[in-house]
Design a protein around this motif. Structure first.
Motif, PDB file in Angstrom:
ATOM      1  N   LYS A  27       9.431  -3.397  -4.690  1.00 35.93           N
ATOM      2  CA  LYS A  27       9.004  -3.393  -3.292  1.00 35.93           C
ATOM      3  C   LYS A  27       9.198  -2.001  -2.672  1.00 35.93           C
ATOM      4  O   LYS A  27       8.333  -1.499  -1.954  1.00 35.93           O
ATOM      5  CB  LYS A  27       9.799  -4.439  -2.513  1.00 35.93           C
ATOM      6  CG  LYS A  27       9.388  -4.571  -1.070  1.00 35.93           C
ATOM      7  CD  LYS A  27      10.196  -5.647  -0.365  1.00 35.93           C
ATOM      8  CE  LYS A  27       9.822  -5.718   1.099  1.00 35.93           C
ATOM      9  NZ  LYS A  27      10.652  -6.663   1.828  1.00 35.93           N
ATOM     10  N   GLU A  31       6.331   0.572  -1.264  1.00 33.55           N
ATOM     11  CA  GLU A  31       6.388   1.131   0.089  1.00 33.55           C
ATOM     12  C   GLU A  31       6.310   2.662   0.059  1.00 33.55           C
ATOM     13  O   GLU A  31       5.630   3.275   0.876  1.00 33.55           O
ATOM     14  CB  GLU A  31       7.677   0.684   0.788  1.00 33.55           C
ATOM     15  CG  GLU A  31       7.720   1.044   2.244  1.00 33.55           C
ATOM     16  CD  GLU A  31       8.940   0.444   2.933  1.00 33.55           C
ATOM     17  OE1 GLU A  31       9.461   1.122   3.833  1.00 33.55           O
ATOM     18  OE2 GLU A  31       9.357  -0.674   2.585  1.00 33.55           O
ATOM     19  N   GLN A  34       2.763   3.580  -0.587  1.00 34.87           N
ATOM     20  CA  GLN A  34       1.954   3.373   0.620  1.00 34.87           C
ATOM     21  C   GLN A  34       2.176   4.497   1.632  1.00 34.87           C
ATOM     22  O   GLN A  34       1.234   4.945   2.285  1.00 34.87           O
ATOM     23  CB  GLN A  34       2.276   2.023   1.253  1.00 34.87           C
ATOM     24  CG  GLN A  34       1.732   0.846   0.479  1.00 34.87           C
ATOM     25  CD  GLN A  34       2.211  -0.487   1.043  1.00 34.87           C
ATOM     26  OE1 GLN A  34       3.173  -0.553   1.797  1.00 34.87           O
ATOM     27  NE2 GLN A  34       1.533  -1.559   0.641  1.00 34.87           N
ATOM     28  N   LEU A  35       3.427   4.957   1.744  1.00 31.05           N
ATOM     29  CA  LEU A  35       3.714   6.078   2.641  1.00 31.05           C
ATOM     30  C   LEU A  35       2.978   7.337   2.182  1.00 31.05           C
ATOM     31  O   LEU A  35       2.446   8.091   2.996  1.00 31.05           O
ATOM     32  CB  LEU A  35       5.215   6.357   2.694  1.00 31.05           C
ATOM     33  CG  LEU A  35       6.069   5.410   3.515  1.00 31.05           C
ATOM     34  CD1 LEU A  35       7.546   5.731   3.329  1.00 31.05           C
ATOM     35  CD2 LEU A  35       5.706   5.483   4.974  1.00 31.05           C
TER      36      LEU A  35
END
Length: 135
Positions: A27, A31, A34-35
């Motif tokens: 996870k 993230e 995605q950043l």
């Protein structure tokens, strides 16, 4: 500025070392990716570089003040801090003894005091971290 790939590599290594749970690790890696895709990671890096530049300029300004022959340029910042603290204390005492002190003045002096204190006590934090990192 750090290259984006280097930042991603550091972030991935930190995730691997700090998060033992495979589900939480996946996870966190998602993230981080995605950043990076949204450009937020690059913005964070730009913000960090701007902060470093600001702190460096601040240090250069203090060095220039201390190298000056003028008594006033060496002492104006401490005198300003003292004046603001005296004003803040005066308004606080007026309030404590029931005199009407306009709260907006007290709030303003408190904000100025925090700003000046962060200048003195928080200004070299990043520099100290960078010096420790070089060692």
């Amino acid at each position: 500025m750090f290259p984006l790939a280097e930042i991603l590599g550091i972030g991935t290594k930190l995730i691997d070392k700090l998060i033992p749970d495979p589900e939480a690790k996946a996870k966190a890696q998602l993230e981080l990716a995605q950043l990076a895709q949204s450009g937020e990671l690059a913005k964070m890096n730009a913000d960090l570089e701007a902060y470093k530049t600001e702190q460096s300029n601040l240090t250069d300004r203090l060095k220039a003040d201390m190298a000056s022959d003028s008594w006033l340029s060496k002492n104006i910042r401490p005198m300003t801090l003292g004046a603001i603290l005296v004003g803040y204390f005066t308004f606080a005492m007026m309030s404590a003894f029931g005199h009407n002190a306009n709260e907006s003045y007290v709030s303003l002096l408190g904000q100025w005091g925090m700003l000046i204190m962060s200048f003195y006590f928080g200004g070299r934090t990043l520099e100290k971290i960078m010096e420790m990192r070089k060692k």
